[in-house]
Motif scaffolding. Structure first.
Motif, PDB file in Angstrom:
ATOM      1  N   TYR A 100       0.574   7.145  -2.858  1.00 51.38           N
ATOM      2  CA  TYR A 100       1.466   6.001  -3.009  1.00 51.38           C
ATOM      3  C   TYR A 100       0.690   4.753  -3.416  1.00 51.38           C
ATOM      4  N   ALA A 101      -0.519   4.580  -2.853  1.00 52.98           N
ATOM      5  CA  ALA A 101      -1.350   3.445  -3.240  1.00 52.98           C
ATOM      6  C   ALA A 101      -1.667   3.482  -4.730  1.00 52.98           C
ATOM      7  N   GLU A 102      -1.920   4.669  -5.253  1.00 51.38           N
ATOM      8  CA  GLU A 102      -2.190   4.801  -6.686  1.00 51.38           C
ATOM      9  C   GLU A 102      -0.957   4.446  -7.517  1.00 51.38           C
ATOM     10  N   ALA A 103       0.217   4.834  -7.024  1.00 51.40           N
ATOM     11  CA  ALA A 103       1.452   4.492  -7.739  1.00 51.40           C
ATOM     12  C   ALA A 103       1.670   2.983  -7.751  1.00 51.40           C
ATOM     13  N   LEU A 104       1.355   2.313  -6.640  1.00 46.99           N
ATOM     14  CA  LEU A 104       1.461   0.856  -6.601  1.00 46.99           C
ATOM     15  C   LEU A 104       0.491   0.221  -7.592  1.00 46.99           C
ATOM     16  N   ALA A 105      -0.723   0.739  -7.623  1.00 50.82           N
ATOM     17  CA  ALA A 105      -1.729   0.197  -8.524  1.00 50.82           C
ATOM     18  C   ALA A 105      -1.294   0.312  -9.979  1.00 50.82           C
ATOM     19  N   LEU A 106      -0.672   1.410 -10.317  1.00 46.99           N
ATOM     20  CA  LEU A 106      -0.175   1.597 -11.678  1.00 46.99           C
ATOM     21  C   LEU A 106       0.922   0.594 -12.029  1.00 46.99           C
ATOM     22  N   ARG A 107       1.579   0.068 -11.005  1.00 54.99           N
ATOM     23  CA  ARG A 107       2.589  -0.978 -11.212  1.00 54.99           C
ATOM     24  C   ARG A 107       1.949  -2.348 -11.345  1.00 54.99           C
ATOM     25  N   GLY A 108       0.634  -2.442 -11.178  1.00 56.62           N
ATOM     26  CA  GLY A 108      -0.051  -3.728 -11.230  1.00 56.62           C
ATOM     27  C   GLY A 108       0.012  -4.488  -9.926  1.00 56.62           C
ATOM     28  N   ILE A 109       0.285  -3.782  -8.826  1.00 54.58           N
ATOM     29  CA  ILE A 109       0.433  -4.418  -7.521  1.00 54.58           C
ATOM     30  C   ILE A 109      -0.902  -4.410  -6.786  1.00 54.58           C
ATOM     31  N   ALA A 110      -1.355  -5.580  -6.357  1.00 52.45           N
ATOM     32  CA  ALA A 110      -2.609  -5.694  -5.603  1.00 52.45           C
ATOM     33  C   ALA A 110      -2.475  -4.896  -4.307  1.00 52.45           C
ATOM     34  N   THR A 111      -3.301  -3.877  -4.155  1.00 47.42           N
ATOM     35  CA  THR A 111      -3.141  -2.922  -3.053  1.00 47.42           C
ATOM     36  C   THR A 111      -4.437  -2.750  -2.278  1.00 47.42           C
ATOM     37  N   ASP A 112      -4.351  -2.954  -0.995  1.00 43.07           N
ATOM     38  CA  ASP A 112      -5.470  -2.789  -0.069  1.00 43.07           C
ATOM     39  C   ASP A 112      -5.271  -1.436   0.630  1.00 43.07           C
ATOM     40  N   TYR A 113      -6.109  -0.450   0.301  1.00 38.93           N
ATOM     41  CA  TYR A 113      -5.964   0.901   0.860  1.00 38.93           C
ATOM     42  C   TYR A 113      -7.182   1.212   1.724  1.00 38.93           C
TER      43      TYR A 113
END
Length: 262
Positions: free
Chosen positions: A218-231
């Motif tokens: 899911y973190a990877e999917a967020l990243a593909l949306r351009g969303i800053a993600t702290d995993y």
């Protein structure tokens, strides 16, 4: 500490190492029990940030469940922390919770409560903190009602529901985790999340219920949306991590970042 780098597309994903409660139940509806709402911390004009904590499906609210909310209210002055719990009837059976817990109707119940809070505090950042099943609901809600939230912190998230259900059926042979017809997988709703939303996902390295792969995908999917993600994967931790200091730290960092953006 185990760190992971997610660098899809052009996005570098960021990786990061009390007042009394007030209870307010809502009417019982559908296949779910009433929502139990407890409030902590700032109130009135002193509210600068708003946090909703969506908790596990299968347990009634207890004093220990409120520990995270109390600690966050103390650690982040000016924050109004509201816990929302809506146990599923028959939810002591994890398969029942898995089938009924992530429906559009149930997500709407939570979203309506959060919208009411945003109406009351219209000019403050709003963050969702989800734990377990509550994390999947928070993720779905962020995609379905994107204007309601500015950030989300997901702890031990079953964020890839079809794969998670297969995982649980292997753990519990003879038990069917069949999804309800209107069940929503966070990967189905991720496309609706606003790119400016901030996200953090934390999971225990030794979590047998929601292993790290379900958060990482899911973190990877967020990243593909351009969303800053702290995993973050927490070494030596299992499934119960809501009260882990790392979750509190991730939330306070997000609140500070949202305040700085204002």
């Amino acid at each position: 500490m185990r760190w992971h780098s997610l660098l899809p597309v052009a996005l570098g994903v960021v990786l990061a190492g009390c007042a009394g409660g007030e209870s307010r139940p809502l009417p019982r509806t559908g296949t779910t029990s009433r929502i139990q709402e407890n409030g902590f911390g700032a109130s009135g004009r002193s509210v600068r940030t708003l946090v909703y904590v969506l908790r596990h499906d299968m347990a009634e609210a207890t004093e220990d469940d409120d520990r995270f909310a109390r600690e966050l209210a103390a650690a982040a002055p000016g924050t109004r922390v509201i816990t929302l719990t809506q146990p599923i009837r028959g939810g002591s059976d994890p398969a029942t919770a898995a089938s009924r817990g992530f429906t559009r109707d149930r997500i709407t119940h939570f979203a309506d409560r959060i919208e009411a809070g945003r109406t009351r505090y219209p000019d403050v950042p709003t963050v969702l903190v989800g734990d377990g099943g509550g994390a999947a609901i928070a993720a779905d809600l962020a995609g379905l009602r994107p204007k309601l939230i500015d950030g989300m912190v997901l702890a031990a998230c079953p964020c890839m529901l079809p794969e998670w259900r297969k995982h649980m059926e292997k753990r519990m042979p003879g038990t069917s985790f069949q999804a309800a017809a209107d069940s929503l997988d966070p990967l189905m709703t991720v496309g609706g999340i606003r790119p400016q939303t901030k996200a953090a996902l934390l999971v225990g390295a030794d979590d047998p219920i929601t292993p790290p792969k379900f958060s990482r995908g899911y973190a990877e999917a967020l990243a593909l949306r351009g969303i800053a993600t702290d995993y973050r994967v927490l070494p030596g931790r299992g499934n119960a991590i809501l009260n882990d200091p790392e979750v509190l730290s991730a939330t306070t960092r997000m609140l500070a970042a949202l305040q700085a953006d204002r």
